[in-house]
Design an enzyme around this catalytic site. Structure first.
Site, PDB file in Angstrom:
ATOM      1  CB  SER A  46       5.281  -8.832   5.210  1.00  0.00           C
ATOM      2  OG  SER A  46       5.141  -7.727   6.066  1.00  0.00           O
ATOM      3  N   GLY A  47       6.967  -6.215   3.852  1.00  0.00           N
ATOM      4  CA  GLY A  47       7.956  -5.192   4.201  1.00  0.00           C
ATOM      5  C   GLY A  47       8.016  -4.991   5.707  1.00  0.00           C
ATOM      6  CG  LEU A  48       5.064  -4.756   9.742  1.00  0.00           C
ATOM      7  CD1 LEU A  48       5.727  -3.575  10.435  1.00  0.00           C
ATOM      8  CD2 LEU A  48       3.549  -4.746  10.014  1.00  0.00           C
ATOM      9  CG  ASP A  59       6.995  -1.192   7.022  1.00  0.00           C
ATOM     10  OD1 ASP A  59       7.823  -1.140   6.100  1.00  0.00           O
ATOM     11  OD2 ASP A  59       5.788  -1.440   6.838  1.00  0.00           O
ATOM     12  CG  ASP A  86       5.284  -4.625   1.131  1.00  0.00           C
ATOM     13  OD1 ASP A  86       5.235  -3.635   0.384  1.00  0.00           O
ATOM     14  OD2 ASP A  86       5.121  -4.563   2.373  1.00  0.00           O
ATOM     15  CG  ASP A  88       8.507  -0.883   1.520  1.00  0.00           C
ATOM     16  OD1 ASP A  88       7.539  -1.532   1.935  1.00  0.00           O
ATOM     17  OD2 ASP A  88       9.609  -0.868   2.090  1.00  0.00           O
ATOM     18  CD  GLU A 115       3.923   1.197   0.360  1.00  0.00           C
ATOM     19  OE1 GLU A 115       3.505   0.036   0.538  1.00  0.00           O
ATOM     20  OE2 GLU A 115       4.535   1.844   1.230  1.00  0.00           O
ATOM     21  CE  LYS A 121       5.952   1.682   4.085  1.00  0.00           C
ATOM     22  NZ  LYS A 121       5.303   0.424   3.696  1.00  0.00           N
ATOM     23  CG  ASN A 123       2.981  -0.443   8.624  1.00  0.00           C
ATOM     24  OD1 ASN A 123       1.887  -0.443   9.173  1.00  0.00           O
ATOM     25  ND2 ASN A 123       3.393  -1.449   7.899  1.00  0.00           N
ATOM     26  CB  SER A 124      -0.702   1.366   5.494  1.00  0.00           C
ATOM     27  OG  SER A 124       0.092   1.541   4.368  1.00  0.00           O
ATOM     28  NE  ARG A 161       0.083  -0.666   0.469  1.00  0.00           N
ATOM     29  CZ  ARG A 161       0.721  -1.256   1.483  1.00  0.00           C
ATOM     30  NH1 ARG A 161       1.322  -2.415   1.313  1.00  0.00           N
ATOM     31  NH2 ARG A 161       0.771  -0.680   2.654  1.00  0.00           N
ATOM     32  CG  HIS A 192      -3.570  -0.985   2.668  1.00  0.00           C
ATOM     33  ND1 HIS A 192      -4.270  -1.957   3.334  1.00  0.00           N
ATOM     34  CD2 HIS A 192      -2.363  -0.910   3.303  1.00  0.00           C
ATOM     35  CE1 HIS A 192      -3.536  -2.439   4.316  1.00  0.00           C
ATOM     36  NE2 HIS A 192      -2.368  -1.819   4.320  1.00  0.00           N
TER      37      HIS A 192
END
Ligand code: SPV
Ligand code: MG
Length: 296
Positions: A46-48, A59, A86, A88, A115, A121, A123-124, A161, A192
């Protein structure tokens, strides 16, 4: 088959069969080992998770490709499960995405996910502007096409993504992006969403012609009551529990520290933490020492 080939073919087989691949997000090697022992199918780096746990930074594209690759190598070495990373937005422009594929593929990793968020970026899951810009669809498709052309093996998996739902562009735009990315060579689509009702996702599933044809990936962090079976029945081929291990680690550590700060003696926390023997066992300390010892 070498290890990388075996992991990639196991991931591809899992995406093609009737039940979803269940992946769990990790931020380090031991967490990956624990995910494997718990019977899951795949690892999500996970990037987060890596931003938060390995670097204590937000992130926001702050960690570099090299830092993520280093974290991934450690994770991949600790597990027999396929590792999905991930990556990103591929850390920059078209050539960054191409290089990202090259590096992760040559490192023997099973899959990466890229993504369509602009650099830097967000975080979503972070609340912010509801409508925001993404990399233009055609530009992202161009990047994916170039990245797939740079791939050296057949079996490395590239997941594209789509952030159109998160960015407030709606279902039609999400479908157009998914089509464009598949046309450019993406092996799977991660759609997502943070819509708790699942209605945005339902809209995508009923509108997108690729459902049942192209492997589809869900990250149900913000629609968390839907089970893997439910999401599988809806048409998903992979479900990622992206951040639960990180959140478990943070909460357990905070609670332990709070108790230690209050009690100021180690036995106070012993009942609620892993024993040192368990830690030794996890990394097979006994076996390593036995191997080193010269028989009498
Ligand atoms: C991550 O785990 O870093 C993800 C999933 O990208 S999410 O945080 O839900 O966007
Ligand atoms: Mg991420």
């Amino acid at each position: 088959m070498n290890t990388a080939e075996r992991k990639r073919s196991s991931l591809r087989a899992g995406l093609a069969d009737s039940s979803p691949v269940v992946a769990v997000g990790v931020h380090d090697a031991m967490t990956a080992q624990l995910v494997e022992s718990s019977g899951f199918d795949a690892i999500w780096v996970s990037g987060l998770g890596v931003s938060t746990m390995a670097y204590a930074v937000p992130d926001l594209n702050l960690i570099t490709m090299a830092e993520m690759l280093e974290a991934t190598r450690r994770v991949d070495a600790a597990t027999d499960l396929p590792v999905v990373v991930d990556c990103d937005n591929g850390y920059g422009g078209l050539t960054n995405v191409v290089r990202t594929v090259r590096e992760f593929e040559r490192a023997g990793i099973a899959a990466i996910c890229v993504e369509d968020n602009t650099f830097p970026k967000r975080n979503s899951l972070f609340e912010g502007k509801t409508v925001r810009e993404l990399i233009p669809r055609e530009e992202q498709a161009r990047r994916i096409r170039a990245a797939k052309a740079a791939q050296e093996t057949e079996d490395f998996v590239f997941i594209a993504r789509v952030e159109a739902l998160i960015a407030g562009h709606g279902v039609a735009a999400a479908c157009e992006r998914a089509d464009a990315y598949v046309d450019a060579g993406a092996d799977a689509i991660l759609i997502h969403s943070k819509d708790k009702t699942l209605s945005e996702i339902e809209g995508f599933l009923s509108e997108w012609s690729g459902v049942g044809v192209v492997p589809l990936v869900a990250v149900p962090t913000l629609y968390p009551t839907f089970t893997v079976d439910h999401l599988g029945a809806k048409g998903f081929d992979m479900v990622i529990f992206a951040n639960q291990t990180m959140r478990a680690a943070v909460q357990a550590t905070e609670q332990t520290l709070e108790m230690l700060a209050r009690e100021l003696y180690p036995a106070a926390v012993d009942p609620s933490i892993a024993s040192v023997d368990h830690i030794f066992e996890l990394v097979r300390t006994q076996e390593a020492i036995a191997r080193e010892e010269v028989p009498a």
